[in-house]
Design a protein around this motif. Structure first.
Motif, PDB file in Angstrom:
ATOM      1  N   GLY A  17     -14.452   6.249  42.229  1.00 52.91           N
ATOM      2  CA  GLY A  17     -15.820   6.238  42.711  1.00 52.91           C
ATOM      3  C   GLY A  17     -16.810   5.601  41.758  1.00 52.91           C
ATOM      4  O   GLY A  17     -18.010   5.565  42.034  1.00 52.91           O
TER       5      GLY A  17
ATOM      6  N   THR B 170     -13.801  -1.048  42.684  1.00 56.24           N
ATOM      7  CA  THR B 170     -13.415  -1.851  43.840  1.00 56.24           C
ATOM      8  C   THR B 170     -14.592  -2.677  44.341  1.00 56.24           C
ATOM      9  O   THR B 170     -14.442  -3.858  44.682  1.00 56.24           O
ATOM     10  CB  THR B 170     -12.870  -0.940  44.954  1.00 56.24           C
ATOM     11  OG1 THR B 170     -11.684  -0.303  44.475  1.00 56.24           O
ATOM     12  CG2 THR B 170     -12.534  -1.726  46.197  1.00 56.24           C
ATOM     13  N   THR B 171     -15.766  -2.080  44.350  1.00 59.93           N
ATOM     14  CA  THR B 171     -16.955  -2.813  44.793  1.00 59.93           C
ATOM     15  C   THR B 171     -17.187  -4.040  43.908  1.00 59.93           C
ATOM     16  O   THR B 171     -17.489  -5.122  44.415  1.00 59.93           O
ATOM     17  CB  THR B 171     -18.180  -1.881  44.776  1.00 59.93           C
ATOM     18  OG1 THR B 171     -17.861  -0.699  45.514  1.00 59.93           O
ATOM     19  CG2 THR B 171     -19.386  -2.555  45.393  1.00 59.93           C
TER      20      THR B 171
HETATM   21  N1  LIG Z   1     -18.448   0.413  52.606  1.00 58.51           N
HETATM   22  C1  LIG Z   1     -18.986   1.460  51.945  1.00 58.51           C
HETATM   23  N2  LIG Z   1     -19.927   2.228  52.539  1.00 58.51           N
HETATM   24  C2  LIG Z   1     -20.482   3.274  51.890  1.00 58.51           C
HETATM   25  N3  LIG Z   1     -20.161   3.646  50.651  1.00 58.51           N
HETATM   26  C3  LIG Z   1     -19.238   2.941  49.995  1.00 58.51           C
HETATM   27  C4  LIG Z   1     -18.602   1.802  50.604  1.00 58.51           C
HETATM   28  N4  LIG Z   1     -17.724   1.282  49.721  1.00 58.51           N
HETATM   29  C5  LIG Z   1     -17.803   2.057  48.618  1.00 58.51           C
HETATM   30  N5  LIG Z   1     -18.708   3.046  48.782  1.00 58.51           N
HETATM   31  C6  LIG Z   1     -19.059   4.063  47.774  1.00 58.51           C
HETATM   32  O1  LIG Z   1     -19.294   3.423  46.553  1.00 58.51           O
HETATM   33  C7  LIG Z   1     -18.773   4.169  45.475  1.00 58.51           C
HETATM   34  C8  LIG Z   1     -17.886   3.310  44.629  1.00 58.51           C
HETATM   35  O2  LIG Z   1     -16.741   2.971  45.366  1.00 58.51           O
HETATM   36  P1  LIG Z   1     -15.586   2.059  44.795  1.00 58.51           P
HETATM   37  O3  LIG Z   1     -16.153   0.757  44.364  1.00 58.51           O
HETATM   38  O4  LIG Z   1     -14.515   2.027  45.822  1.00 58.51           O
HETATM   39  O5  LIG Z   1     -15.128   2.892  43.519  1.00 58.51           O
HETATM   40  P2  LIG Z   1     -13.753   2.826  42.710  1.00 58.51           P
HETATM   41  O6  LIG Z   1     -13.000   1.633  43.142  1.00 58.51           O
HETATM   42  O7  LIG Z   1     -14.193   2.762  41.280  1.00 58.51           O
HETATM   43  O8  LIG Z   1     -13.027   4.099  43.013  1.00 58.51           O
HETATM   44  C9  LIG Z   1     -18.070   5.371  46.062  1.00 58.51           C
HETATM   45  O9  LIG Z   1     -18.909   6.489  45.932  1.00 58.51           O
HETATM   46  C10 LIG Z   1     -17.910   5.017  47.514  1.00 58.51           C
HETATM   47  O10 LIG Z   1     -18.006   6.161  48.318  1.00 58.51           O
END
Ligand SMILES: Nc1ncnc2c1ncn2[C@@H]1O[C@H](COP(=O)(O)OP(=O)(O)O)[C@@H](O)[C@H]1O
Ligand SMILES: [Mg+2]
Lengths: 255, 308
Positions: free
Chosen positions: B37, B41-42
């Motif tokens: 979180g 990934t973002t």
């Molecule tokens: N498409 C989306 N809509 C809403 N929230 C998102 C979306 N993608 C990611 N998030 C939120 O953004 C945060 C970071 O997610 P992410 O980048 O997947 O983290 P990681 O890869 O470090 O686990 C998380 O709290 C997740 O719930």
């Protein structure tokens, strides 16, 4: 490479992918063909005697085949929605989107693959219908017109199911979303003429899009008068097709 | 290879990335380390052209991310967090599909496919549908697909999450080989051990912010807490050592002395010399340098998941 040749090349790659998937997983196609075939046999052999006597004018299989052809398209379209949803949820589309490929090729692959599958389904339905006594009197020109109408109908239903597939949060709901469409031939002139229905239902049946399509098919295949059904049918298909296309594109680019 | 300034992303009210700056030289392994979180990934999705950033700019392989998206796509390969293979197609068909989409000639596509099947130990499974592969095999196919176009920059989003230790070592080996060929790697992980093992530089991401950046060594130096633990055979030696060094926390029951120190070769040599001069015999010695776990704990006040 120019943008256009690139688009053509990527789209044909995606179509090949869909055809390979179909060959790799034939039980899906078999299942999709089985549905309309079962309905055909059920209606001709179980209900056909009574219904046919009520309608009059030749064997019931001649009356019911156009509606079953539409069901073949709808059944295959359900498969399309599922296949699109699977793609969207399984990460492969994310991979495609980080590659330098023509934007529209992913959906184009699904659409062309699906239309091919639908014509396959219709072919099987037609073969079974002929085997159990369907006797169309269409001329070659009329057959071409039948194929053309089924083509635009098939495109419209495919884009609609692509949109439903992209919109669906998971594969399960993608397989349910197009279900109501399968009811439409029943709530139209697919199995019994609309003038035999109670008022409210008759009104719906006469004005819903599938009725003019089935009336036109029946006219072309059995040589009955078509009237303005053909124009209305094509207009419905074009309208549903264009709106679904825009909807699907928008959903796909946003997701 | 990657320069990014002030990357931001929010979903609704939720701020996911809050101004990320990155600078990654060509031919290196960069690791973005953070708990679930954090926004790893973002970050990968933005840098790999999958989603647009709300703010900030980035240059990737010399191309502006927002304006020259197609050129960026030509230069990169992406292996996402979740498998991105076509499960109905065979391993070989998956690779040929990507070769077609990379616009390789039929001949080059076949050649590359054969080479990758061989390299990733998938020759025997080449004609089985990818859906029937084990998790480790699917990962390998996934990465093989990423390599089809010979990308210069590769994104790997948590490539070893969910893999057994043996597959994980194999993956590390593969990453090292890629860098030897001059490829740049952007790797995300939740595992401190993994970043420590592979990365030239590490950035710690927490709640959408980079809280520290540097080599593993530099990060470890950010926090105090290193020590050398000496063990003796009797209390006499323990006392003599304590006197000789003039420092340390003794534990008479365990016969150990804990001497603060950064664990560098020089400080250890110095310490042993001083004990030698007084003729103090040491039974055992261990150096404890703070690990990245300690770094995270110090910087965020939270414990992260570890592989231990
Ligand atoms: N498409 C989306 N809509 C809403 N929230 C998102 C979306 N993608 C990611 N998030 C939120 O953004 C945060 C970071 O997610 P992410 O980048 O997947 O983290 P990681 O890869 O470090 O686990 C998380 O709290 C997740 O719930
Ligand atoms: Mg993640």
């Amino acid at each position: 490479m120019s943008t256009l040749t690139l688009a053509a090349r990527d789209s044909s790659t995606m179509v090949r992918r869909q055809l390979k998937r179909m060959i790799r997983y034939p039980s899906m196609t078999v299942m999709l063909v089985a549905m309309p075939v079962v309905f055909l046999l059920l209606f001709v052999y179980v209900f056909g005697g009574t219904l046919g006597a009520g309608i009059g004018g030749g064997p019931y299989v001649n009356y019911v085949t156009p509606g079953i052809l539409l069901m073949a398209v709808l059944s295959a379209a359900t498969g399309t929605a599922v296949s699109v949803a699977m793609d969207m949820t399984e990460g492969i589309v994310a991979r495609f989107r980080t590659m330098r490929i023509a934007r529209g090729s992913i959906l184009a692959g699904h659409v062309v693959g699906s239309v091919i599958q639908q014509f396959l389904c219709m072919g099987v339905v037609l073969a079974v219908a002929l085997a159990i006594g369907f006797r169309p009197n269409a001329t070659p020109v009329e057959w071409v017109a039948v194929a053309g109408l089924m083509g635009v109908f098939s495109l419209a239903m495919t884009w609609l199911s692509v949109a439903l597939g992209v919109k669906a949060p998971n594969v399960e709901s993608a397989s349910n979303a197009p279900m109501p469409l399968i009811l439409l031939p029943f709530l139209g002139s697919g199995f019994v003429p609309t003038d035999s229905m109670p008022t409210v239902l008759r009104w719906f049946a006469e004005y819903q899009p599938f009725t003019p399509i089935m009336e036109t098919l029946r006219g072309l295949l059995m040589g009955q008068p078509i009237g303005n059904s053909a124009i209305i049918a094509v207009a419905w298909c074009a309208g549903i097709g264009v709106l679904s296309y825009i909807w699907a594109k928008r959903l796909f680019n946003r997701s | 290879m990657i320069t990014a300034t002030g990357l931001r992303k929010s979903y609704g009210d939720k701020v996911v990335l809050d101004g990320i700056d990155l600078s990654i030289p060509e031919g290196t392994i960069f690791s973005l380390l953070g708990p679930n979180g954090a926004g790893k990934t973002t970050t990968v999705q933005i840098l790999s052209t999958l989603i647009p950033a709300d703010g900030g700019t980035a240059t990737i392989a010399g191309h502006d991310l927002a304006r020259r998206t197609d050129d960026v796509r030509d230069a990169i390969g992406v292996t996402g967090q979740y498998s991105a293979v076509d499960k109905l197609l065979t391993g070989e068909e998956n690779l040929l599909l990507i070769a077609d989409l990379k616009h390789l000639s039929r001949r080059d596509g076949r050649k590359k496919t054969a080479e990758l099947l061989e390299r990733f130990d998938l020759v025997d499974a080449a004609n089985k549908p990818a859906g029937a592969y084990s998790g480790g095999m699917q990962r390998r196919l996934d990465i093989a697909m990423t390599l089809v176009g010979d990308p210069r920059l590769i994104f790997l989003d948590e490539p070893t999450t969910g893999l057994d230790p043996r597959s994980r070592r194999g993956m590390w080996q593969m990453v090292r080989e890629l860098v030897r060929d001059g490829v740049t790697i952007f790797l995300t992980t939740q595992y401190l051990e993994e970043a420590d093992e592979l990365a030239d530089r590490i950035a710690l991401l927490d709640h959408g912010k980079l809280i520290a950046e540097g080599t593993a060594e530099e990060l470890k130096r950010l926090i105090p807490g290193g020590h050398i633990l000496l063990t003796f055979t009797d209390t006499g030696s323990l006392d003599a050592a304590r006197f000789a060094l003039g420092a340390g926390v003794p534990d008479p029951d365990a016969l150990t002395l804990q001497v603060p120190g950064d664990g560098s070769v020089r400080s250890v040599r110095d310490l042993l010399n001083r004990l030698d001069e007084r003729g103090v015999a040491v039974a055992e010695m261990s150096v404890h340098t703070p690990d990245l776990d300690d770094v995270f704990l110090t910087l965020t006040g939270q414990k992260t998941e570890t592989t231990a």
